[in-house]
Design a protein around this motif. Structure first.
Motif, PDB file in Angstrom:
ATOM      1  N   SER A 116       0.316 -16.029 -14.038  1.00 49.08           N
ATOM      2  CA  SER A 116      -0.937 -16.209 -12.924  1.00 49.08           C
ATOM      3  C   SER A 116      -0.387 -15.019 -12.180  1.00 49.08           C
ATOM      4  O   SER A 116       0.770 -14.431 -12.061  1.00 49.08           O
ATOM      5  CB  SER A 116      -0.952 -17.547 -12.391  1.00 49.08           C
ATOM      6  N   PHE A 117      -1.512 -14.565 -11.518  1.00 43.69           N
ATOM      7  CA  PHE A 117      -0.991 -13.731 -10.076  1.00 43.69           C
ATOM      8  C   PHE A 117      -1.811 -13.645  -9.176  1.00 43.69           C
ATOM      9  O   PHE A 117      -2.552 -14.371  -8.620  1.00 43.69           O
ATOM     10  CB  PHE A 117      -0.903 -12.441 -11.284  1.00 43.69           C
ATOM     11  N   ASP A 118      -0.775 -13.365  -7.999  1.00 44.63           N
ATOM     12  CA  ASP A 118      -2.057 -13.229  -6.765  1.00 44.63           C
ATOM     13  C   ASP A 118      -2.073 -11.958  -6.654  1.00 44.63           C
ATOM     14  O   ASP A 118      -1.741 -10.953  -7.286  1.00 44.63           O
ATOM     15  CB  ASP A 118      -0.967 -13.198  -5.584  1.00 44.63           C
ATOM     16  N   ARG A 119      -3.830 -11.932  -6.244  1.00 48.01           N
ATOM     17  CA  ARG A 119      -4.546 -10.566  -6.483  1.00 48.01           C
ATOM     18  C   ARG A 119      -4.419 -10.458  -4.588  1.00 48.01           C
ATOM     19  O   ARG A 119      -3.473 -10.642  -4.764  1.00 48.01           O
ATOM     20  CB  ARG A 119      -5.656 -11.005  -6.378  1.00 48.01           C
ATOM     21  N   ALA A 120      -4.253  -8.691  -4.797  1.00 49.91           N
ATOM     22  CA  ALA A 120      -4.302  -7.817  -3.303  1.00 49.91           C
ATOM     23  C   ALA A 120      -4.165  -8.724  -2.541  1.00 49.91           C
ATOM     24  O   ALA A 120      -5.759  -9.031  -2.066  1.00 49.91           O
ATOM     25  CB  ALA A 120      -4.589  -6.517  -4.006  1.00 49.91           C
ATOM     26  N   GLY A 121      -3.439  -8.657  -1.438  1.00 48.20           N
ATOM     27  CA  GLY A 121      -3.518  -9.216  -0.423  1.00 48.20           C
ATOM     28  C   GLY A 121      -3.844 -10.367   0.004  1.00 48.20           C
ATOM     29  O   GLY A 121      -3.598 -11.751   0.943  1.00 48.20           O
ATOM     30  N   TYR A 122      -3.096 -11.210  -1.142  1.00 48.73           N
ATOM     31  CA  TYR A 122      -3.239 -12.521  -1.300  1.00 48.73           C
ATOM     32  C   TYR A 122      -1.319 -13.103  -1.608  1.00 48.73           C
ATOM     33  O   TYR A 122      -0.887 -12.191  -2.373  1.00 48.73           O
ATOM     34  CB  TYR A 122      -3.985 -13.616  -2.136  1.00 48.73           C
ATOM     35  N   GLY A 123      -1.402 -14.776  -1.353  1.00 46.60           N
ATOM     36  CA  GLY A 123       0.075 -14.658  -0.995  1.00 46.60           C
ATOM     37  C   GLY A 123       1.333 -13.682  -1.356  1.00 46.60           C
ATOM     38  O   GLY A 123       1.033 -13.743   0.372  1.00 46.60           O
ATOM     39  N   GLU A 124       1.794 -13.423  -2.249  1.00 45.10           N
ATOM     40  CA  GLU A 124       3.007 -12.473  -1.860  1.00 45.10           C
ATOM     41  C   GLU A 124       2.024 -11.348  -2.792  1.00 45.10           C
ATOM     42  O   GLU A 124       3.138 -10.774  -2.900  1.00 45.10           O
ATOM     43  CB  GLU A 124       4.081 -12.506  -2.295  1.00 45.10           C
ATOM     44  N   SER A 125       1.440 -10.899  -2.518  1.00 45.28           N
ATOM     45  CA  SER A 125       0.959  -9.640  -3.358  1.00 45.28           C
ATOM     46  C   SER A 125       0.521  -8.810  -2.056  1.00 45.28           C
ATOM     47  O   SER A 125       0.242  -8.922  -1.352  1.00 45.28           O
ATOM     48  CB  SER A 125      -0.444  -9.682  -4.851  1.00 45.28           C
ATOM     49  N   ASP A 126       0.872  -6.852  -1.856  1.00 48.35           N
ATOM     50  CA  ASP A 126       0.592  -5.956  -1.207  1.00 48.35           C
ATOM     51  C   ASP A 126      -0.939  -6.553  -0.770  1.00 48.35           C
ATOM     52  O   ASP A 126      -1.399  -6.163  -2.144  1.00 48.35           O
ATOM     53  CB  ASP A 126       1.244  -5.025  -1.491  1.00 48.35           C
ATOM     54  N   PRO A 127      -1.064  -6.022  -0.139  1.00 48.57           N
ATOM     55  CA  PRO A 127      -2.665  -5.645   0.707  1.00 48.57           C
ATOM     56  C   PRO A 127      -3.061  -4.148  -0.098  1.00 48.57           C
ATOM     57  O   PRO A 127      -2.315  -3.352  -0.569  1.00 48.57           O
ATOM     58  CB  PRO A 127      -2.509  -5.798   1.984  1.00 48.57           C
ATOM     59  N   HIS A 128      -4.185  -4.021  -0.750  1.00 53.35           N
ATOM     60  CA  HIS A 128      -4.645  -2.877  -0.977  1.00 53.35           C
ATOM     61  C   HIS A 128      -5.809  -2.169   0.310  1.00 53.35           C
ATOM     62  O   HIS A 128      -6.970  -3.242   0.504  1.00 53.35           O
ATOM     63  CB  HIS A 128      -5.678  -3.420  -2.497  1.00 53.35           C
ATOM     64  N   PRO A 129      -6.017  -1.712   0.244  1.00 54.36           N
ATOM     65  CA  PRO A 129      -6.970  -1.573   1.864  1.00 54.36           C
ATOM     66  C   PRO A 129      -8.509  -0.708   0.960  1.00 54.36           C
ATOM     67  O   PRO A 129      -9.658  -1.120   2.172  1.00 54.36           O
ATOM     68  CB  PRO A 129      -5.844  -0.378   2.931  1.00 54.36           C
ATOM     69  N   LEU A 130      -7.767  -0.637   0.055  1.00 53.96           N
ATOM     70  CA  LEU A 130     -10.348  -0.110  -0.250  1.00 53.96           C
ATOM     71  C   LEU A 130      -9.695  -0.643  -1.394  1.00 53.96           C
ATOM     72  O   LEU A 130     -10.609  -0.603  -2.514  1.00 53.96           O
ATOM     73  CB  LEU A 130      -8.836   1.637  -0.386  1.00 53.96           C
ATOM     74  N   ARG A 131      -9.542  -2.058  -1.163  1.00 46.86           N
ATOM     75  CA  ARG A 131      -9.884  -2.471  -2.365  1.00 46.86           C
ATOM     76  C   ARG A 131     -11.364  -3.357  -2.897  1.00 46.86           C
ATOM     77  O   ARG A 131     -11.890  -3.228  -2.567  1.00 46.86           O
ATOM     78  CB  ARG A 131      -9.310  -4.130  -2.568  1.00 46.86           C
TER      79      ARG A 131
END
Length: 263
Positions: A96-111
């Motif tokens: 399992s993983f946190d998608r970008a910007g969720y939980g402890e995963s870095d945000p992706h400004p161009l997601r």
């Protein structure tokens, strides 16, 4: 004077609108003043980090390896109601993983939808999950009401049924904009493809499943039913008395896994 006052008011309103629409700085995990990093993470090629969690049978001993992709307002820490007996029987490893910007995963400004797929691919490569994708189960998958493939009357009817009830949890600790709002922008924005243009790339023509609750008030069943009727290589499962959270029913969750893994 009136012209000057009017111009000043217009300028002030424009300035307020800019501040209101400009996203606040993200509280990036591990940065000064940001939330602490408590989970293992991989570093992607663009420098971002994805947090992940492993469970089930050890990866090296597993017969089946499943990447669990959480939905809107969720995280890698969602607990699927799967019995240890089934995990042992089918020898399942879960990633399992946190998608970008969720939980402890870095945000992706161009997601975008496409960048999400690339994140999954790179995560699997970094953790050496395996070179081949053998199947997929989409449980009450997201639909964009404005996909051109939908007949106008179908989209309009389904959209009227939409109910949104949000539950705010730890998963948005890096900011609502980087998690929930970017999800909405990516999902309801312009997609890079039309779902009906997707071709079957699996050797087994029955490797892709869609599970849908007939009583779902968030993702109306008629939309995923329509897509599945057009893409005949998808196995469509509509559960009569289930709603949006059908995956948290232990019997249904295990049925999803058995259909995906047992030939």
């Amino acid at each position: 004077m009136y012209v000057q006052v009017a111009l000043a008011m217009v300028g002030g309103l424009l300035g307020w609108a800019y501040v209101a629409t400009k996203p606040p700085p993200a509280k990036v995990c591990g940065s000064p003043g940001g939330p602490h990093v408590t989970s293992p993470r991989v570093k992607l090629n663009d420098g971002r980090h994805l947090a992940y969690k492993e469970s089930g049978i050890p990866k090296e001993e597993a017969k089946h390896k499943i990447i669990v992709v959480h939905g809107f307002d969720s995280s890698k820490d969602l607990n699927l109601p799967v019995s240890q007996e089934l995990i042992d029987e089918l020898r399942i490893y879960f990633l399992s993983f946190d998608r970008a910007g969720y939980g402890e995963s870095d945000p992706h400004p161009l997601r975008t939808v496409k960048s999400e797929a690339f994140d999954i691919e790179e995560l699997a490569d970094k953790l050496q999950i395996g070179p081949k994708l053998s199947g997929a189960s989409l449980v009450v998958p997201f639909v964009n009401y404005w996909w051109p493939c939908f007949p106008a009357n179908l989209s309009k009817e389904a959209f009227k049924m939409l109910l949104v009830q949000d539950q705010w949890e730890k998963i948005r600790q890096q900011g609502l904009h980087e998690s929930l709002f970017r999800d909405i922008m990516a999902g309801y924005g312009k997609w890079e493809f039309d779902p009906l243009d997707i071709a079957n790339t699996f050797p087994n023509s029955r490797s892709v499943h869609i599970w849908q609750g007939r009583e779902d008030k968030i993702i109306p069943s008629q939309l995923n039913r329509y897509i599945s009727a057009k893409l005949l290589w998808i196995r469509y499962h509509e559960v009569p008395d289930a709603g949006h959270l059908l995956i948290f029913d232990s019997s249904l969750c295990e049925a999803v896994l058995r259909e995906l893994l047992v030939e």
